[in-house]
Motif scaffolding. Sequence first.
Motif, short mmCIF file in Angstrom:
data_model
loop_
_atom_site.label_atom_id
_atom_site.label_comp_id
_atom_site.label_asym_id
_atom_site.label_seq_id
_atom_site.Cartn_x
_atom_site.Cartn_y
_atom_site.Cartn_z
N UNK A 75 0.82 -1.22 0.00
CA UNK A 75 0.00 0.00 0.00
C UNK A 75 0.86 1.27 0.00
N UNK A 76 2.09 1.18 0.48
CA UNK A 76 2.96 2.36 0.46
C UNK A 76 3.52 2.60 -0.93
N UNK A 77 3.50 1.57 -1.80
CA UNK A 77 4.08 1.70 -3.14
C UNK A 77 3.03 1.77 -4.24
N UNK A 78 1.89 1.13 -3.99
CA UNK A 78 0.92 0.96 -5.07
C UNK A 78 -0.44 1.52 -4.63
N UNK A 79 -0.96 2.48 -5.41
CA UNK A 79 -2.29 3.03 -5.10
C UNK A 79 -3.28 2.51 -6.13
N UNK A 80 -4.49 2.25 -5.67
CA UNK A 80 -5.54 1.75 -6.55
C UNK A 80 -6.75 2.65 -6.41
N UNK A 81 -7.24 3.15 -7.53
CA UNK A 81 -8.42 4.02 -7.52
C UNK A 81 -9.57 3.26 -8.17
N UNK A 82 -10.55 2.80 -7.37
CA UNK A 82 -11.64 2.00 -7.94
C UNK A 82 -12.52 2.84 -8.85
N UNK A 83 -13.28 2.14 -9.69
CA UNK A 83 -14.20 2.81 -10.59
C UNK A 83 -15.38 3.41 -9.81
N UNK A 84 -15.84 2.68 -8.78
CA UNK A 84 -16.95 3.18 -7.98
C UNK A 84 -16.46 4.35 -7.14
N UNK A 85 -17.23 5.42 -7.13
CA UNK A 85 -16.83 6.59 -6.33
C UNK A 85 -17.51 6.52 -4.97
N UNK A 86 -17.06 5.55 -4.17
CA UNK A 86 -17.71 5.32 -2.89
C UNK A 86 -17.16 6.24 -1.81
N UNK A 87 -18.05 6.90 -1.09
CA UNK A 87 -17.69 7.53 0.18
C UNK A 87 -18.90 7.37 1.07
N UNK A 88 -18.71 6.69 2.22
CA UNK A 88 -19.87 6.30 3.00
C UNK A 88 -20.33 7.33 4.01
N UNK A 89 -19.42 8.10 4.55
CA UNK A 89 -19.82 9.06 5.58
C UNK A 89 -19.56 10.47 5.05
N UNK A 90 -20.15 11.44 5.73
CA UNK A 90 -20.07 12.83 5.26
C UNK A 90 -18.74 13.47 5.66
N UNK A 91 -17.64 12.79 5.32
CA UNK A 91 -16.32 13.34 5.62
C UNK A 91 -16.06 14.57 4.76
N UNK A 92 -15.20 15.48 5.25
CA UNK A 92 -14.79 16.60 4.42
C UNK A 92 -13.85 16.09 3.34
N UNK A 93 -13.72 16.88 2.26
CA UNK A 93 -12.83 16.47 1.17
C UNK A 93 -11.42 16.23 1.70
N UNK A 94 -10.97 17.11 2.58
CA UNK A 94 -9.62 16.96 3.10
C UNK A 94 -9.46 15.66 3.90
N UNK A 95 -10.49 15.32 4.68
CA UNK A 95 -10.43 14.08 5.47
C UNK A 95 -10.37 12.86 4.55
N UNK A 96 -11.10 12.91 3.43
CA UNK A 96 -11.05 11.79 2.49
C UNK A 96 -9.66 11.68 1.87
N UNK A 97 -9.11 12.81 1.44
CA UNK A 97 -7.77 12.79 0.84
C UNK A 97 -6.75 12.28 1.87
N UNK A 98 -6.95 12.66 3.13
CA UNK A 98 -6.02 12.24 4.19
C UNK A 98 -6.00 10.72 4.37
N UNK A 99 -7.08 10.03 3.96
CA UNK A 99 -7.10 8.57 4.09
C UNK A 99 -5.98 7.94 3.26
N UNK A 100 -5.55 8.62 2.20
CA UNK A 100 -4.44 8.11 1.40
C UNK A 100 -3.14 8.01 2.19
#
Lengths: 257, 331
Positions: A75-100
């Motif tokens: 996971x530190x070397x390879x990122x995967x961006x799924x086709x489905x644009x799933x976000x389950x909770x009302x996180x802020x954009x920054x919080x979602x990006x921080x998950x990376x």
Amino acid sequence: MKIEACGLHMRLGSREVLRGLDFVAHTGEMTAVIGPNGAGKTTLLKALAGLLTPSAGAVTLDGRAMADWPPLVRARSLAYLPQERTTHWALSARAVVALGRLPHQPMGAGESAADARAIDAALAAMDIGHLAERPVLEMSGGERARVLVARALAQEPVALLADEPAAGLDPAHQLTLFHHLTALASAGRTVVVALHDLSLAARFCHRIVLMQAGRTIAAGAPEDVLKSEHLAAVYGINARYATIEGVPVVLVADVLP
Amino acid sequence: MTPISGRPDVKPIYLLAALGVATVAAFILSLSMGPAGLGIEATGEARSLIFTEIRLPRAVLGALVGGALGLSGAALQGYLRNPLAEPSLVGVSGGAALGAVLAIHLGLSQAFALALPVGGLAGAAVAMLAVVALAGAHGGPVTLILAGLAVSSIAAALISLALNLSQNPFASVEMVFWMMGSLADRSLTQLWISAPLILIGAALLLTVARALDALTLGEDAARSLGVDLARTRLAVVAGTAFSVGAATAVTGIIGFVGLIVPHMLRPLAHHRPGLLLPASALGGATMLLLADVALRIVQPWVELRIGVLTALIGAPFFVWLVLRTRAELAP
């Protein structure tokens, strides 16, 4: 990172989705995976990401078998961006990006200065800095798509696998995205994108892999793969690779009778 | 409890600190409540007896059980990515209830005092094993919900059977009262039996914080971020089984805390499922302690069971939830 698949077979339920597929993506290149609906593009990307175990054949990352990569190290070397644009909770954009940044953070550690830099850079790259505090569930489809791309960028991966990253983006943001992906490849990363937009593939990708029914039909430089006879055989369309004002495009005239 | 506004901006550390202070305040309030007042009338040995034998177990149990319910509710909602999930969904509280009801039905609780909590623990353990076996090692959230529902239904059917077959009206009343849930008259021994299991369960649940955060992006993205989904699910199910199973075994069924508390705290926790875990543990402890205080305030007029009170608070909350969801879905 060199990503390679040899004789890949994949069975999903009763259907054989991949049938002896060979694939390679080189360091410093952007590779497009194209093909009609149901060709197996998404399944291939999931197999390359280590999310599906092939029924036969093998995937290697830098020559090392997928099974030998501990998930967190991968996971530190390879990122995967799924086709489905799933976000389950009302996180802020920054919080979602921080998950990376999760794979880079030690257990229990908060956001480091390096994390903050990566997050801000990813937000800026996808032109969503001004949306950082907005809940993703209140965003338009295109805005949310950019947030999710930024999440994968914040992971600062050596290789990025993106499934239909341009879908739902307006033309300006499609170009912004692909300029950024090109820059990543030029910086020595490996980028693999599954695409439907043949012109984007023609213009930005170093290599194209054309798939049909779980097999590779053609692979190589855009002008070699995007030939009219290939497109006619695989998609059933009358199309032509051309260069207009210096920009490679694929002109699609019509569906073949 | 902390006020909730539309778009709060609370730093995580302040949120947890505020909830911690609320929990401590509710705990002290619980310790100082009772027919003997603050212990002013009672002196010496009687006073220390009231504190250590009656009020302390009650307050500590209230904090532990409320914390277990809030924490496991938050963990299940995060794992299932469903705001309607709550601890009883995985069948463990039903199993604990069945175990305790059987202990009463078979007369074991007459024979020795600890038969009730031990029966409850055994029931919870059997229910957990049944749910894990039914759901399989690699099933998704839906199989887990279905397995929990199946085990709960079996437990409910067997409880009805025990009530139906009960010859002794006193035993029937005991079963019904036990199922209403109570923190009253629990001994230090019962506390010693349940506390370690509740804490083990809570520790397991707290380990999944990052996995739950990652699951916000869906299962594929979470796995690509290095999350082990099978381990996460096992930790959620086992953590709920240990904490809620041990809690239910000692106090009976206390509903709604695990549903409401994560809901109320979610906006304050910035909708982050990981942060919501410790927040809901503290919030659940506070809520149950305050509910128990409220019971003792109205005690001179009406003898209420805590499970009844939480249901009375929780059911209207559901109505509010329906109205809010309807408003959100309105065109």
